[in-house]
Every structure is written in structure tokens, then in C-alpha cells.
Motif scaffolding. Structure first.
Motif, PDB file in Angstrom:
ATOM      1  N   LEU A   1       0.791  -1.229   0.000  1.00 23.67           N
ATOM      2  CA  LEU A   1       0.000   0.000   0.000  1.00 23.67           C
ATOM      3  C   LEU A   1       0.824   1.281   0.000  1.00 23.67           C
ATOM      4  O   LEU A   1       0.262   2.364  -0.058  1.00 23.67           O
ATOM      5  N   GLY A   2       2.144   1.177   0.101  1.00 27.24           N
ATOM      6  CA  GLY A   2       2.973   2.370   0.080  1.00 27.24           C
ATOM      7  C   GLY A   2       3.082   3.022   1.441  1.00 27.24           C
ATOM      8  O   GLY A   2       2.842   2.402   2.481  1.00 27.24           O
ATOM      9  N   GLU A   3       3.411   4.306   1.416  1.00 29.55           N
ATOM     10  CA  GLU A   3       3.749   5.015   2.653  1.00 29.55           C
ATOM     11  C   GLU A   3       2.632   5.066   3.691  1.00 29.55           C
ATOM     12  O   GLU A   3       2.888   5.172   4.882  1.00 29.55           O
ATOM     13  N   ASN A   4       1.379   4.979   3.278  1.00 30.45           N
ATOM     14  CA  ASN A   4       0.269   4.999   4.235  1.00 30.45           C
ATOM     15  C   ASN A   4      -0.176   3.601   4.647  1.00 30.45           C
ATOM     16  O   ASN A   4      -1.189   3.448   5.331  1.00 30.45           O
ATOM     17  N   GLY A   5       0.569   2.602   4.250  1.00 32.43           N
ATOM     18  CA  GLY A   5       0.201   1.225   4.538  1.00 32.43           C
ATOM     19  C   GLY A   5      -0.102   0.916   5.977  1.00 32.43           C
ATOM     20  O   GLY A   5      -1.112   0.273   6.282  1.00 32.43           O
ATOM     21  N   PRO A   6       0.747   1.357   6.939  1.00 30.17           N
ATOM     22  CA  PRO A   6       0.462   1.014   8.328  1.00 30.17           C
ATOM     23  C   PRO A   6      -0.891   1.507   8.835  1.00 30.17           C
ATOM     24  O   PRO A   6      -1.453   0.932   9.757  1.00 30.17           O
ATOM     25  N   THR A   7      -1.439   2.547   8.209  1.00 31.14           N
ATOM     26  CA  THR A   7      -2.771   3.025   8.596  1.00 31.14           C
ATOM     27  C   THR A   7      -3.810   1.923   8.402  1.00 31.14           C
ATOM     28  O   THR A   7      -4.725   1.769   9.201  1.00 31.14           O
ATOM     29  N   TYR A   8      -3.652   1.124   7.347  1.00 32.97           N
ATOM     30  CA  TYR A   8      -4.581   0.030   7.069  1.00 32.97           C
ATOM     31  C   TYR A   8      -4.622  -0.985   8.222  1.00 32.97           C
ATOM     32  O   TYR A   8      -5.656  -1.558   8.514  1.00 32.97           O
ATOM     33  N   LEU A   9      -3.487  -1.184   8.866  1.00 36.91           N
ATOM     34  CA  LEU A   9      -3.408  -2.191   9.928  1.00 36.91           C
ATOM     35  C   LEU A   9      -4.258  -1.835  11.126  1.00 36.91           C
ATOM     36  O   LEU A   9      -4.620  -2.712  11.924  1.00 36.91           O
ATOM     37  N   THR A  10      -4.597  -0.572  11.298  1.00 36.22           N
ATOM     38  CA  THR A  10      -5.377  -0.146  12.468  1.00 36.22           C
ATOM     39  C   THR A  10      -6.863  -0.088  12.182  1.00 36.22           C
ATOM     40  O   THR A  10      -7.652   0.213  13.079  1.00 36.22           O
ATOM     41  N   ILE A  11      -7.269  -0.387  10.949  1.00 36.82           N
ATOM     42  CA  ILE A  11      -8.694  -0.337  10.567  1.00 36.82           C
ATOM     43  C   ILE A  11      -9.329  -1.688  10.861  1.00 36.82           C
ATOM     44  O   ILE A  11      -8.815  -2.726  10.483  1.00 36.82           O
ATOM     45  N   ASP A  12     -10.471  -1.688  11.560  1.00 34.63           N
ATOM     46  CA  ASP A  12     -11.198  -2.943  11.832  1.00 34.63           C
ATOM     47  C   ASP A  12     -12.045  -3.348  10.693  1.00 34.63           C
ATOM     48  O   ASP A  12     -12.732  -2.796  10.025  1.00 34.63           O
TER      49      ASP A  12
END
Length: 129
Positions: free
Chosen positions: A118-129
Motif C-alpha cells: 500500500l505504500g507510505e500509508n500502509g500502516p494506517t490500514y493495519l489499524t482499521i477494523d
């Protein structure tokens, strides 16, 4: 047939170990095949990390395919790019390394995967339920 006439499909033949390593690090989705409790196959697109001779995949807590692998660890997979005909395929037995937790070794693996896919914002996805 001239070389120019074959360029559209890329090199022929299998990849060597170095090419496989490079291909598996490119962020191409794995299609993971699992058997459900009735023995029917299901195929799921999943992120993966190839490391130390094994594929790592991380399921969200409600992922059906994780339950399928616990009940029957036989799996198959393909990672392919139709545009170039590059592919890696295989079969094996899944092993659950961690049950659902919010910490541990899987966190760093998931973070690397999120950047790769997902690129630079990828870790944001990990926090989405």
C-alpha cells in the motif's frame, strides 16, 4: 522467430533463485487456496512475505481462510503477473505461529507487508477494523 517478436512475453523458462527472490519481494498478491470443512477449495487473495524459506501470511481475526487452515493445513498458492507470465506456485502445509494477538513477531511482518502493498500509508490500514 526474432527476439523482437518475443519481447512482449518476457524471458522464457523458469526463474533462477535470485529472480524468484526479487519477484517475491515485489508486492504481488498471493492467491491462497484452502479447503473448507466440507473439503471444498476456496481461493483468497492475501499479502505475503517470503522469508527464511517460508511464506508468512497474516490473517485478520475474522478471516475465514485462517479457520480453514487450522482445520486442514493443506494449502496451495500461486503468485503471478499475467502481463509478464512470471509466476511462483506451490503447495504445502500451513502452520499457525500465533493466535490472534495485538503484539509479537507478526506486527513487524505486517508493517513491512503494508508498505510493500500500500505504500507510505500502509500502516494506517493495519489499524482499521
Amino acid at each position: 522467430m526474432s527476439t523482437d517478436e518475443q519481447e512482449w512475453r518476457g524471458p522464457l523458462g523458469g526463474m533462477d533463485d535470485e529472480q524468484v527472490e526479487a519477484f517475491l519481494g515485489r508486492g504481488v498478491l498471493m492467491r491462497l487456496a484452502c479447503l473448507d470443512r466440507d473439503g471444498f477449495p476456496h481461493v483468497f487473495p492475501v499479502w505475503h512475505e517470503w522469508r527464511d524459506g517460508a511464506f508468512w501470511v497474516i490473517a485478520r481475526q475474522r478471516s475465514r481462510w485462517a479457520d480453514y487452515m487450522v482445520a486442514d493445513p493443506r494449502v496451495g498458492w500461486t503468485i503471478d503477473l499475467p502481463e509478464t507470465l512470471e509466476k511462483v506456485m506451490g503447495k504445502g502445509r500451513a502452520e499457525v505461529v500465533h493466535e490472534p494477538v495485538v503484539e509479537g513477531e507478526w506486527v513487524s511482518i505486517a508493517e513491512r507487508m503494508s508498505y510493500r502493498y500500500l505504500g507510505e500509508n500502509g500502516p494506517t490500514y493495519l489499524t482499521i477494523d
